[in-house]
Design an enzyme around this catalytic site. Structure first.
Site, PDB file in Angstrom:
ATOM      1  N   CYS A   1       0.855  -1.225   0.053  1.00 57.25           N
ATOM      2  CA  CYS A   1       0.013  -0.109  -0.072  1.00 57.25           C
ATOM      3  C   CYS A   1       0.869   1.301  -0.048  1.00 57.25           C
ATOM      4  O   CYS A   1       1.424   1.593   1.096  1.00 57.25           O
ATOM      5  CB  CYS A   1      -0.978  -0.128   1.233  1.00 57.25           C
ATOM      6  SG  CYS A   1      -2.225   1.459   1.230  1.00 57.25           S
TER       7      CYS A   1
ATOM      8  N   GLU B   1      -4.391   0.164  -5.162  1.00 53.47           N
ATOM      9  CA  GLU B   1      -3.575  -0.494  -5.668  1.00 53.47           C
ATOM     10  C   GLU B   1      -3.588  -0.561  -7.296  1.00 53.47           C
ATOM     11  O   GLU B   1      -4.596  -0.263  -7.855  1.00 53.47           O
ATOM     12  CB  GLU B   1      -3.852  -2.080  -5.349  1.00 53.47           C
ATOM     13  CG  GLU B   1      -4.108  -2.318  -3.984  1.00 53.47           C
ATOM     14  CD  GLU B   1      -2.760  -2.605  -3.232  1.00 53.47           C
ATOM     15  OE1 GLU B   1      -1.658  -2.541  -3.843  1.00 53.47           O
ATOM     16  OE2 GLU B   1      -2.607  -2.664  -1.912  1.00 53.47           O
TER      17      GLU B   1
END
Length: 249
Positions: free
Chosen positions: A2, A109
Site C-alpha cells: 500500500c 492498488e
DNA sequence: CCAGACGTTGTT
DNA sequence: GTCTGG
DNA sequence: CCAGACGTTGTT
DNA sequence: GTCTGG
C-alpha cells in the site's frame, strides 16, 4: 502493498469513532491521494500513571529509524512486512513498543496497463479498495521518533509512521499479492496472525490517481461520498462489545 | 576491532 | 542503536 | 504507490 | 536504470 490512500474525515469525527482520549490540534485537509512523506493521522497508546491513554496524532508517512542519518530513507520505509517486522533492525523496536493505527477511508492498488499500440504508453490502472460497511479503516502500523544527528536531545523530534503489509487474501488478491494488515475496528487487541478477514470491495478509478499532484473527491467519482450497506453497519455495531482490551494488535 | 548496513515494491 | 561481515 | 528527474558554472 | 519527491 500500500503506497497510496485516502482520508477525508475530520479529526474530531475520527477521535470519536476510534475512542481516543486526546486529539491533536492539527486539522489535516481531506485528501483522496495521500502518498508517502505526507502528514497522516495515527492512533497510538501510551501509559500514563498506570492508565492506557489513546491519542490521535499527526505523523509523517514513511518510518525513519531513530538511528537514520538521512531523513530521505523514510520515503522507502512506507511499509513493513508482517512476516519479518519483529526481527528487522529498522522495525523491531517500534514493533515491540510503538505500534499504531493508521487511519484511512480506502487505499489504492494498481494493475499493469493493458498492452497498447506500438509507441503508445498506457497508464497503469488504479483500483480503490475499501472495507465493506465501513467508512474508515485502521491499518496496523508502527511509529518512531527521529532527530537529525547532531540536534540537541531536547529539540523537537519528527514523528514518522508506516503500515504493515501481509499476503493479500480474498478479492484484494485479484489486484495484488500484498495488502495492508486490516484491523477489525473493534479487535485492535488481537495478534496480527489472529485477525479476522475483512470484506474488501474493489472498484476501478480514474488514472488521475497515478499522479500525486492530483487530489479531490473527483478521484473517487461516483464512489464518493461512500454509501454504506445498512446491514453491514448494523453488524458492525453489534460487534462493538469486543472492544474491552485496548492493546493495539 | 572497525565499517557498513539497516527496507519494500515491482520487474526482469 | 545493534548486528553482520571482513 | 507513480511521476519525474537525472548537472555545473557563472551571472543576474 | 535508479533514485527522489510527493
Amino acid at each position: 502493498m500500500c503506497g497510496r490512500y485516502a482520508l477525508t474525515a475530520d479529526k474530531d469525527a475520527l477521535a470519536l469513532e476510534f475512542e481516543v482520549d486526546a486529539t491533536t490540534d492539527v486539522q489535516l485537509p481531506p485528501r483522496w491521494n495521500i502518498a508517502p512523506t505526507s502528514d497522516i493521522y495515527i492512533v497510538r497508546e501510551r501509559q500514563e500513571g498506570g492508565q492506557r491513554v489513546r491519542e490521535l496524532v499527526v505523523a509523517r508517512w514513511g518510518l525513519i529509524p531513530a538511528w537514520a542519518k538521512e531523513e530521505s530513507i523514510g520515503a522507502r520505509l512506507a511499509n513493513a512486512r508482517a512476516e519479518t517486522v519483529a526481527e528487522k533492525p529498522a522495525f523491531r523496536g517500534s514493533f515491540a513498543k510503538r505500534r499504531c493505527l493508521v487511519l484511512c477511508d480506502g487505499w489504492y492498488e494498481w494493475l499493469p496497463a493493458q498492452p497498447a499500440r506500438a509507441g503508445v504508453r498506457q497508464p497503469k490502472q488504479p483500483y480503490l479498495m475499501t472495507v465493506t460497511g465501513r467508512q474508515h479503516v485502521a491499518f496496523a502500523g508502527l511509529y518512531e521518533w527521529w532527530r537529525e544527528p547532531g540536534t540537541p536531545a531536547d529539540a523537537p523530534a519528527l514523528l514518522t509512521a508506516n503500515l504493515i503489509t501481509t499476503d493479500a487474501v480474498g478479492v484484494a488478491a485479484q489486484v495484488h499479492d500484498r495488502m495492508p494488515v486490516l484491523l477489525d475496528h473493534h479487535a485492535w487487541s488481537r495478534a496480527i496472525s489472529d485477525l479476522p478477514e475483512q470484506p474488501v470491495a474493489i472498484r476501478p478509478v480514474t488514472t488521475d490517481v497515478n499522479s500525486v499532484r492530483n487530489d479531490g473527491a473527483y478521484l473517487w467519482g461516483e464512489f464518493f461520498p461512500p454509501t454504506l450497506d445498512p446491514s453491514a453497519v448494523a453488524e458492525a455495531e453489534i460487534s462493538d462489545q469486543d472492544s474491552q482490551d485496548q492493546t493495539l494488535f
